[in-house]
Enzyme design. Sequence first.
Site, short mmCIF file in Angstrom:
data_model
loop_
_atom_site.label_atom_id
_atom_site.label_comp_id
_atom_site.label_asym_id
_atom_site.label_seq_id
_atom_site.Cartn_x
_atom_site.Cartn_y
_atom_site.Cartn_z
N SER A 121 -1.23 10.04 0.34
CA SER A 121 -0.87 8.71 0.82
C SER A 121 -0.71 8.74 2.34
CB SER A 121 0.44 8.27 0.18
OG SER A 121 0.97 7.15 0.85
N HIS A 147 -2.26 -1.15 -8.57
CA HIS A 147 -1.22 -0.48 -7.79
C HIS A 147 -0.02 -0.14 -8.69
CE1 HIS A 147 -0.63 -0.01 -3.28
NE2 HIS A 147 0.50 0.47 -3.74
N THR A 177 -7.06 1.43 0.47
CA THR A 177 -6.25 0.56 -0.40
C THR A 177 -6.43 -0.89 0.02
OG1 THR A 177 -4.64 2.31 -0.77
CG2 THR A 177 -3.91 0.06 -1.20
N TYR A 191 -4.98 2.88 4.94
CA TYR A 191 -4.78 1.45 5.17
C TYR A 191 -5.45 1.14 6.49
CZ TYR A 191 -0.87 1.48 1.81
OH TYR A 191 -0.11 1.59 0.69
C1 GLV Z 1 2.87 1.65 -1.44
O1 GLV Z 1 1.70 1.72 -1.54
C2 GLV Z 1 3.76 1.37 -2.52
O2 GLV Z 1 3.30 1.09 -3.63
O3 GLV Z 1 4.97 1.44 -2.31
#
Ligand code: GLV
Length: 394
Positions: free
Chosen positions: A129, A281, A179, A153
């Site tokens: 991430s 997500h 994302t 991002y």
């Molecule tokens: C970030 O991508 C989250 O889901 O907190």
Amino acid sequence: MSDFADYGYDICRSGRPPALPANLTQLDELAARQMTAEAYGYVAGGAGTEATMRANREAFDRRRLVPRVLRDVSAPDLSVELFAPTGFATRVPAPVLLGPVGVLATVHPDGELAVARAAAAVGVPLVLSLAASHSIEEVAAASGGGTRWCQFYLPADRELGVSLLARARAAGYGAIMVTLDAVTTGWRPRDLDNAYLPFLQGAGVASYVSDPVFQRAAGGPVLSWDDAMTLMANDRTFGWRDLAFIREHWEGPVLLKGILHPDDARRAADSGVDGIVVSNHGGRQVDGAIATLDALPAVVDAVGDRLTVLLDSGVRTGADVVKALVLGARAVLIARPYAFGLALDGQDGVEHVVRCLLAETQLTMILAGVSRASDLAGSGLVAAALCSPAHRGE
Ligand code: GLV
């Protein structure tokens, strides 16, 4: 070829019960007892009423496998090839990747470093991430020879974007996963009730604050995380045209994460990306969004032959992995289960989670009468509503 199913024998041969359960759906409750309320709420929680989080699980539960018998399953092979349709063919040992989860130092002090070591030890790719507690370079060092990809991002500051991509490439990340469904954070009552947003406490910003472009823009040490968040802000004007910018600065495979509609999948294929992740997500963004397993078949119909389709959100068991592959996903990503494994037992906990999932996937596959993961797609082994057309004699 790895025999992932050996993990079950290893446990029993050792004669010692493992530190964590083999049923990965039990990890959530155990982790809740161990983690801080803030960290647990952040990892476990979803958007709104968490209807989409539940729908993700229900979509797996609603479908049943219809095993076939008397088939040769003497040489099981969980490996799958990714990115073949777009010319970047890459074989991975199993159809499971560790998906991007941010701020893992709030879960365990070793955070993403432990996850990277575990992924490399088991042989599954890690998708780091960009909101990690450790930087792109620190995680690359921990991952060593392991396969690693980087989540991305698109920042409003394009120079920062270029710098982050260049760092990921230099640090040996093989693919970039952009994302799309988080231009901003969803409405997450568990975090709101804890008045918690990790980034406001300077958590999950390691890759940004270590960046020369970010440092220059900040003009010195970060004094206020409010201000830092402005510098890190995602581009809310991000549109299809901006994919050309990402392609221009990334030579390897590009994946788009957060696609649920077949028209968006077609647009992704038209724009020349190498893969998409059918994802909501983990139910953290749009409460009420469709479950990913329900969205998958139409997306695969639309673009399955043009690019690599992956799926995440709700995968907890080997049977889930098999169902997703039968319905056309090339591989799946898991997230919360390994984050809970990390919380409970550090690197060992992550390894246990992944080894259990791979062992159960392999056993489910061969007991369903299929020896190669790549043969699951289109095998007709999933009954949609408890009763398949074949069972109805259609
Ligand atoms: C970030 O991508 C989250 O889901 O907190």
